[in-house]
Design an enzyme around this catalytic site. Structure first.
Site, PDB file in Angstrom:
ATOM      1  N   GLY A 120       0.799  -1.210   0.000  1.00  5.56           N
ATOM      2  CA  GLY A 120       0.000   0.000   0.000  1.00  5.56           C
ATOM      3  C   GLY A 120       0.833   1.262   0.000  1.00  5.56           C
ATOM      4  N   ARG A 148      -7.278  -2.787  -4.758  1.00  2.00           N
ATOM      5  CA  ARG A 148      -7.107  -1.971  -3.563  1.00  2.00           C
ATOM      6  C   ARG A 148      -7.354  -0.497  -3.907  1.00  2.00           C
ATOM      7  NH1 ARG A 148      -2.018  -3.546   0.053  1.00  2.00           N
ATOM      8  NH2 ARG A 148      -3.253  -2.301   1.517  1.00  2.00           N
ATOM      9  N   GLU A 342      -4.318  -2.380  11.852  1.00  2.00           N
ATOM     10  CA  GLU A 342      -3.381  -3.433  11.468  1.00  2.00           C
ATOM     11  C   GLU A 342      -3.138  -4.446  12.586  1.00  2.00           C
ATOM     12  OE1 GLU A 342       0.949  -1.414  12.085  1.00  2.00           O
ATOM     13  OE2 GLU A 342      -0.416  -0.417  10.717  1.00  2.00           O
TER      14      GLU A 342
END
Length: 457
Positions: A120, A148, A342
């Site tokens: 990312g 994404r 996360e």
């Protein structure tokens, strides 16, 4: 290539026959390393990045910058311990710490092709950098990268004057036609699917002719600590940043145009990657010390001290690092993880072993990460006998007796470490594609096995 090479056999997750007692050294932060590389590439003078993480995501970033003309030299020293640097984990060799990277910002240019993999930070941080290059920069990546979210960065850059060809997809693959400069200015974005949209624009903002003013107009904004990390690192290289945290307008960040200074930056240990090791102490009633835990940090992983303490452990921060001790019982938790999403897979794994139910909230955005983490965690824990249901923005976990089986990772490094946590106390768990941990934590299987040596595993 043989079938076994494409689909390696599942990795038997080590089972702890007793309480884990270990001291571990976690490699450097991926988030800090990749932000540091971007800022050094944009600087007006050479800089140093010390104790960087060497993993798939950071090597993709370094290779991408090299392709755009940045010089990056790696220096590995066997005398780092004597010099006070972080030493590798016992037996892990030098595979995840290049002792220092020297970055030479030689001017950005194309044509070039960038492989973002499924990182990312690479797919979002580098298109703004590419607008400053002289020539076209083409971005491509793994199949998962195509789905994404990237539209926030693409639309914002177009509004700021960039020319981008994505055939209307709002996602990869795409080409940024760099003109050597970008006007910049004020832009509105919806960053509710990823805080990286904000960080991406801020990191390159000092180099835009008018700087940049980013106004978040969406509902929620996940992972705020990562934006704070970006702001902190910008200020360390001489940028002037106005932000909500220091009395600025809510959901608005301003970066003034300026030169970026070359700095000598030391990367902190990755506290999110410390999670499975702290969890090992919690679920086995043991004690684990993570070396060099910082006393002040913007990393989301620092929240583990509070969250895992609420789940039944205790911790002590000393000059040596953070020592976490399990209390012998694991408690369920009701927690908003919107700022630290996360950490959700590891917390879910621990919650599946608790003595009461847990609710993990504020993480709907995880459906758009390396995989749909909420669906993946639900399926994999339930297939081991668990009782997990998805909610609109998270998970509800009711503990049940678990059994062995294959825990699939969906090429997601945090799924692999979550399954390994469960495998500590549930015999017969096997991790499919444990190698996916190379994304941010190379040598994880070896580190994990050696951590268990003190528990008789």
């Amino acid at each position: 290539m043989t079938e076994s090479a494409v689909h390696p056999a599942p990795w038997p997750a080590p089972y702890a026959s007793g309480a884990v007692e270990a001291t571990v050294t976690v490699p450097g932060s991926k988030s800090v390393t990749n932000r540091g590389l971007v800022l050094a590439a944009l600087a007006a003078e050479p800089g140093w990045l010390r104790r960087p993480l060497r993993s798939r995501d950071t090597l993709l970033m370094a290779d991408a910058l090299r392709a755009m003309g940045v010089g990056i030299e790696e220096t590995i020293s066997s005398s780092s311990a004597a010099a006070g640097s972080m030493t590798p984990a016992r037996g892990a060799g030098q595979s995840f710490t290049g002792e220092a990277w020297r970055i030479f910002p030689n001017g950005l240019h194309g044509p070039a092709t960038v492989d973002v993999g499924n990182a990312g930070t690479v797919m979002r941080f580098l298109p703004p950098v590419a607008t400053l290059a002289d020539g076209p920069i083409h971005f491509d990546g793994d199949p998962r990268s195509y789905v994404r979210p990237l539209n926030g960065v693409i639309d914002a850059l177009r509004a700021l004057g960039a020319r981008i060809d994505d055939e209307g997809r709002g996602s990869l693959p795409l080409t940024v036609h760099g003109g050597g400069a970008l006007d910049g200015g004020t832009v509105e974005i919806d960053a509710s699917s990823s805080s990286q949209f904000v960080s991406a624009l801020l990191l390159s903002g000092p180099r835009f002719n008018q700087g940049v003013e980013v106004r978040h107009v969406g509902s929620t904004l996940p992972s705020l600590p990562h934006i704070r990390m970006t702001v902190d690192m910008l200020r360390r290289v001489g940028a002037q940043v106005d932000e909500p945290e220091t009395g600025g307008e809510p959901n608005v960040w301003r970066v003034s145009p300026s030169a970026v200074l070359g700095r000598d930056l030391t990367v902190e240990p990755d506290l999110s990657n410390a999670q499975p090791f702290l969890a090992a102490a919690l679920v086995t009633g043991g004690r684990v010390t993570v070396r060099d835990w910082p006393t002040r940090t913007t990393q989301p992983g620092d929240a583990l001290r509070r969250i895992f303490t609420e789940m039944g452990g205790s911790c002590e921060l000393t000059e040596q690092g953070l020592t976490f001790t399990g209390g012998g019982r694991i408690h369920g938790i009701d927690v908003d993880l919107s700022e630290v999403g996360e950490l959700t897979p590891g917390i879910a794994a621990v919650a599946a072993l608790a003595d009461g139910p847990s609710t993990l909230r504020g993480v709907a955005h995880l459906r758009l990460h390396e995989t749909d983490r909420l669906a993946a965690l639900t399926k994999e824990i339930n297939e081991l006998g668990g009782d997990v249901t998805e909610t609109a923005d998270g998970l509800h976990i009711r503990p049940r007796p678990l059994h062995g089986g294959v825990f699939h990772t969906y090429e997601d490094h945090r799924m692999a470490t979550a399954g390994s946590i469960i495998g500590l106390v549930v015999d017969g768990v096997e991790i499919e594609n444990v190698g996916t941990t190379s994304k941010t934590l190379p040598d994880f299987p070896q580190m994990w096995t050696e951590m268990l040596a003190g528990a008789g595993a």
